[in-house]
Write a protein that holds these residues in place. Sequence first.
Motif, PDB file in Angstrom:
ATOM      1  N   UNK A 104       2.441  -4.383   2.638  1.00  0.00           N
ATOM      2  CA  UNK A 104       1.171  -4.685   1.990  1.00  0.00           C
ATOM      3  C   UNK A 104       1.138  -4.130   0.574  1.00  0.00           C
ATOM      4  N   UNK A 105       0.407  -4.800  -0.286  1.00  0.00           N
ATOM      5  CA  UNK A 105       0.122  -4.248  -1.604  1.00  0.00           C
ATOM      6  C   UNK A 105      -1.065  -3.295  -1.459  1.00  0.00           C
ATOM      7  N   UNK A 106      -0.986  -2.070  -1.971  1.00  0.00           N
ATOM      8  CA  UNK A 106      -2.093  -1.128  -1.816  1.00  0.00           C
ATOM      9  C   UNK A 106      -3.322  -1.578  -2.601  1.00  0.00           C
ATOM     10  N   UNK A 153       6.428   2.583   1.221  1.00  0.00           N
ATOM     11  CA  UNK A 153       6.101   4.011   1.259  1.00  0.00           C
ATOM     12  C   UNK A 153       6.099   4.464   2.717  1.00  0.00           C
ATOM     13  N   UNK A 154       7.098   5.242   3.157  1.00  0.00           N
ATOM     14  CA  UNK A 154       7.204   5.589   4.578  1.00  0.00           C
ATOM     15  C   UNK A 154       6.204   6.634   5.053  1.00  0.00           C
ATOM     16  N   UNK A 162       8.009  -3.684  13.228  1.00  0.00           N
ATOM     17  CA  UNK A 162       8.431  -2.295  13.410  1.00  0.00           C
ATOM     18  C   UNK A 162       7.393  -1.348  12.822  1.00  0.00           C
ATOM     19  N   UNK A 163       6.805  -1.745  11.699  1.00  0.00           N
ATOM     20  CA  UNK A 163       5.837  -0.879  11.031  1.00  0.00           C
ATOM     21  C   UNK A 163       4.989  -1.700  10.078  1.00  0.00           C
ATOM     22  N   UNK A 164       3.867  -1.132   9.678  1.00  0.00           N
ATOM     23  CA  UNK A 164       3.025  -1.680   8.619  1.00  0.00           C
ATOM     24  C   UNK A 164       2.952  -0.632   7.524  1.00  0.00           C
ATOM     25  N   UNK A 165       3.373  -1.014   6.306  1.00  0.00           N
ATOM     26  CA  UNK A 165       3.487  -0.029   5.230  1.00  0.00           C
ATOM     27  C   UNK A 165       2.987  -0.623   3.922  1.00  0.00           C
ATOM     28  N   UNK A 202      -2.831  -4.204  10.030  1.00  0.00           N
ATOM     29  CA  UNK A 202      -1.712  -3.795  10.892  1.00  0.00           C
ATOM     30  C   UNK A 202      -1.139  -4.996  11.632  1.00  0.00           C
ATOM     31  N   UNK A 203       0.181  -5.066  11.698  1.00  0.00           N
ATOM     32  CA  UNK A 203       0.855  -6.086  12.510  1.00  0.00           C
ATOM     33  C   UNK A 203       1.650  -5.358  13.581  1.00  0.00           C
TER      34      UNK A 203
END
Length: 390
Positions: A365-367, A328-329, A315-318, A310-311
């Motif tokens: 991120x790459x899953x 992917x929201x 705004x978000x980490x996805x 997480x950063x």
Amino acid sequence: MPTNTASDKGLPAPHAKHAALARPATGEFNRQELAILGAPCGVIKDLVARLLPHLSPTLHAAYVDADHATGDEAAPADTLLTVGASAELTDKIHFRRLDAQRGLDKFAQQHWLGAQSLVFVNGNHFRAQQQIAIISTKKPLEKKLDRLTDVQLLLLSEGETELPPYLQAHLGERQPTILALDDTVAIADWVQQWWQASAPPLRGLVLAGGHSQRMQTDKGQLRYHGQEQRQYAAGLLAEVCQDVFVSCRADQANTLPTGLTPLPDQFLDLGPMGGILTAFRHDPNAAWLVVACDLPFLSTETLRHLVSHRHAGRVATAYQSPHNEWPEPLITIWEPRSYAVLLQFLALGYSCPRKALINSEIQLLMPPAPQDLRNINTPQEREAAERELG
């Protein structure tokens, strides 16, 4: 003896002029801000200039100061502002500057600087909710103690070895960290640690309020793992979040399995964005790890990987979709600053959380296990998933 209320007497409740909204814990300029005071303005600006190269790789820091010059001598005399324009955006090649006729009121400055990771503030001119105090005989703090409301760090100028008695008395039992003003690396490390410690708490949200039109039955109530999917997803989130809510329609709230906490939509007919906005209305000071209820292959390991990377300054980490380059929201950590971003997109007529992610600064991120992100939307996909899951 308790006082009778209007409702006890059968009278209508008093009129409330404004909605009872939970307000974000924003300071004068930003959620995370540090006023620096106790030295001449040039020393403060020099300190920030020394810190920025150490902080900029991970944090976006802004600086708030007063104009110490009489004006921009290089600017033409006949600027648009002088002939009636209300604002002028000037491209200065290396930076852009917004000049406006309106004053820098509390709401405007929070809007303009809210997207930053943190804001350094010249405390000689402006206040901030937390402070760095410089100990210097050139600018003693004795007459500015009212501005030292929450001192986080003390910096000793060259030749200074101890705190003045008036400052010791003001701080009382509080013992902020003390560093040398010229130790740039140590100060930058402290700022990084302070910022990390100030990261918002993480709450979980299961999105289960859809109408499941393609599935033709409520996807949240399907049982791939011996329990309803909304219960299964909530259990996964409980492993990494301080608490978990289930986003649902008002008519679904009483159908949740025992132990689940409903959060009925207050932004209606907006799909997933309505659930996310409702979560932020409930708590605008938390980050929300949002997971759709139609992800039966999702694992705790994938969620832990998301949280560990997480950063909080974005705004978000996805995760990036396994099928394309888009985020992917619906398996995403939405930081508090995304509340304003989502509302801005809604105001422009867009209710797509993915569009907000694509057009914002996020940690992508790459899953680690792409199959975990596979969502199940149709009866055919459901049958296939049930066979795979046994």
